[in-house]
Design a protein around this motif. Structure first.
Motif: not given
Length: 338
Positions: A172-176, A108-116, A164-168, A293-299
């Protein structure tokens, strides 16, 4: 410290195996584990899979892996660990795994990077009013406009972004975003004021965040208490021209209320996840000019899958050396994570 090669069984949709493991990753995996790359479990009941399952000490799972339930565990007497080369394990790891003491790891941590990264890019583009400018530039093709006069409020300087949400991913978004000239707000009921201060954000209520942010970005998990947390009332609180970004889960937003607000043209949205997961063909969101609108590709997408593979293989290498996982999952955390 002894190093051995544990027996690993691959569990995923077979067609995804070459997308997850390129030649380099496959060589690295074979160096730390014993496995048959021709046996890929998308159904633990197949005869050749059942034979491999009986010998497996570690499951290396990915998208399309079937749940590891009590029946699977009964057929896997040697199984000690599940290493998931993707994000959430909620659909995969059942109560039977925890009761047996199976250790679990996730990428999940590796996947959080492209989403962020995707989120940060769309935050900056939204404040720059890229969607409106693109549409207007199309209509005046060949003509000239004084864009600085027409968009005096565009830009990122001094804008307010609500997370909204201090998840992984949220962290990461906050950091960037920290290097930019933005004010960062956070809503997360699990984050103390001291923790918010350490994150260099201002902790506020969800209503205040919606009311005062130029961009609202969602990073909360899908839980009963977060369902439709962005409802008609909170959408109405948002400023005219504000942007809602959802790269988390579609269930966090009242879809009908959001569609109505966007159809009015009052808000902008960047929507990567929807409820349902695939919108019906007649949804207005496909065509609205103020919606990206994108088809769940942020990850993880394309070669970004290799980052998750590297994370998972690294965990198997640690397991082979008798070390604890770096990205272990605890049962007690699942109630408030994705």
């Amino acid at each position: 410290m002894s190093v051995r090669r544990p027996r690993v069984l691959l569990a995923m949709a077979p067609e995804l195996l070459p997308r997850l493991l390129d030649e380099r990753a496959a060589r690295r995996l074979h160096a730390v584990a014993e496995l048959d790359p021709e046996v890929v479990a998308d159904d633990f009941g197949r005869p050749e899979v059942a034979v491999a399952l009986a010998e497996a000490e570690v499951l290396l799972t990915f998208w399309g892996a079937p749940p590891v339930d009590a029946g699977v565990l009964a057929a896997a007497p040697r199984l000690k660990a599940v290493v998931h080369a993707a994000g959430s394990v909620k659909h995969l790891v059942t109560d039977a795994c925890w009761e047996r003491g199976i250790t679990v790891s996730t990428a999940a941590l590796a996947n959080s990077r492209p989403v962020a990264e995707y989120t940060v890019a769309t935050v900056l583009l939204s404040n720059k009013r890229v969607l409106q400018l693109r549409e207007e530039y199309r209509t005046v093709r060949g003509g000239r406009h004084e864009w600085h006069l027409r968009y005096p409020h565009a830009g990122n300087y001094g804008r307010t972004v609500g997370i909204v949400g201090a998840s992984r991913i949220g962290r990461r978004v906050i950091e960037l975003l920290r290097p930019y000239d933005l004010e960062l707000l956070l809503y997360d009921p699990y984050v103390t004021d001291d923790r918010a201060k350490a994150l260099d954000v201002r902790s506020v209520s969800l209503d205040e965040l919606c009311r005062t942010s130029d961009v609202v970005s969602l990073h909360a998990p899908a839980l009963p208490e977060t369902e439709a947390m962005i409802d008609r009332r909170r959408l109405a609180l948002m400023r005219d021209g504000a942007t809602l970004i959802n790269t988390a889960r579609g269930s966090l937003v009242d879809s009908a209320a959001l569609t109505a607000e966007l159809a009015s043209g009052r808000l902008q949205a960047v929507i990567d996840v929807t409820e349902p997961e695939v919108l019906p063909a007649d949804s207005p969101l496909y065509d609205l000019p103020n919606v990206l609108l994108t088809p769940h590709i942020a990850g993880s997408l394309g070669n970004e899958l290799h980052r998750m593979a590297d994370s998972a293989i690294g965990e198997i290498a640690r397991y082979a050396r008798g070390l604890p996982f770096l990205h272990g999952v605890r049962r007690e955390d699942l109630d408030r994570t994705a």
